[in-house]
Write an enzyme that holds these catalytic residues in place. Sequence first.
Site, PDB file in Angstrom:
ATOM      1  N   GLY A  93      76.414 -14.104  42.689  1.00  0.00           N
ATOM      2  CA  GLY A  93      76.400 -15.556  42.852  1.00  0.00           C
ATOM      3  C   GLY A  93      77.186 -15.823  44.098  1.00  0.00           C
ATOM      4  CD  GLN A 144      81.861 -18.355  46.441  1.00  0.00           C
ATOM      5  OE1 GLN A 144      80.751 -18.356  45.751  1.00  0.00           O
ATOM      6  NE2 GLN A 144      82.505 -17.202  46.557  1.00  0.00           N
ATOM      7  CB  CYS A 192      85.791 -14.541  43.313  1.00  0.00           C
ATOM      8  SG  CYS A 192      84.862 -15.949  44.060  1.00  0.00           S
ATOM      9  CG  LEU A 193      81.037 -12.403  46.659  1.00  0.00           C
ATOM     10  CD1 LEU A 193      79.758 -12.649  47.097  1.00  0.00           C
ATOM     11  CD2 LEU A 193      81.336 -11.013  47.067  1.00  0.00           C
ATOM     12  CG  HIS A 235      82.595 -17.220  39.074  1.00  0.00           C
ATOM     13  ND1 HIS A 235      83.540 -16.295  39.088  1.00  0.00           N
ATOM     14  CD2 HIS A 235      82.399 -17.249  40.454  1.00  0.00           C
ATOM     15  CE1 HIS A 235      83.936 -15.850  40.064  1.00  0.00           C
ATOM     16  NE2 HIS A 235      83.179 -16.694  41.109  1.00  0.00           N
ATOM     17  CD  GLU A 236      78.816 -18.229  41.882  1.00  0.00           C
ATOM     18  OE1 GLU A 236      79.192 -18.812  42.893  1.00  0.00           O
ATOM     19  OE2 GLU A 236      79.197 -16.907  41.599  1.00  0.00           O
ATOM     20  CG  HIS A 249      83.125 -21.026  43.702  1.00  0.00           C
ATOM     21  ND1 HIS A 249      84.071 -20.865  44.076  1.00  0.00           N
ATOM     22  CD2 HIS A 249      82.577 -19.925  43.212  1.00  0.00           C
ATOM     23  CE1 HIS A 249      84.456 -19.627  44.269  1.00  0.00           C
ATOM     24  NE2 HIS A 249      83.429 -18.991  43.562  1.00  0.00           N
TER      25      HIS A 249
END
Length: 157
Positions: free
Chosen positions: A46, A51, A91-92, A133-134, A137
């Site tokens: 995701g 991000q 997480c990225l 999670h997304e 953000h």
Amino acid sequence: MALRNIVTEGDPILRKTCREVTEVNERMRILIDDMIETMREANGVGLAAPQVGVMRRIFVAEPDIESGKVYCFVNPEIVSLEGSQESEEGCLSVPGYYGKVERPEKITIKGLDREGNPQEYTFEGFEAVVMCHEFDHLEGILYIDKAEDVYRAGEEQ
């Protein structure tokens, strides 16, 4: 399509609430396509617009890479949450770390798709974790804010 740079923890953009998208136009579709390419290149499941440095309410997700199904949500809203599960998340934007997070077992979310059409999906298990999670953000929340334990990759737990 183009790869975008992924913003990492410490950048204030990750802590801000994103603005709604007023029109799903060609510029937004290019952003969405770039986000999908960037997510895949980084081996993520995701990616949210902040991000990649864009303060808009957009995220993409591919929780089941085998299926090849990519979900895109523009201006997402959580309709319902059910149950509870503990998930191990990374997480990225927080590379090299993982943590245990309490998430709903089931989530229903609606929003617009890549073309600006209304959509609504219900997700369970891992897919529900990814969507939550997304979505977080877009609210300026990182999983490390909710995690019970945060540890470096490779550390004993």
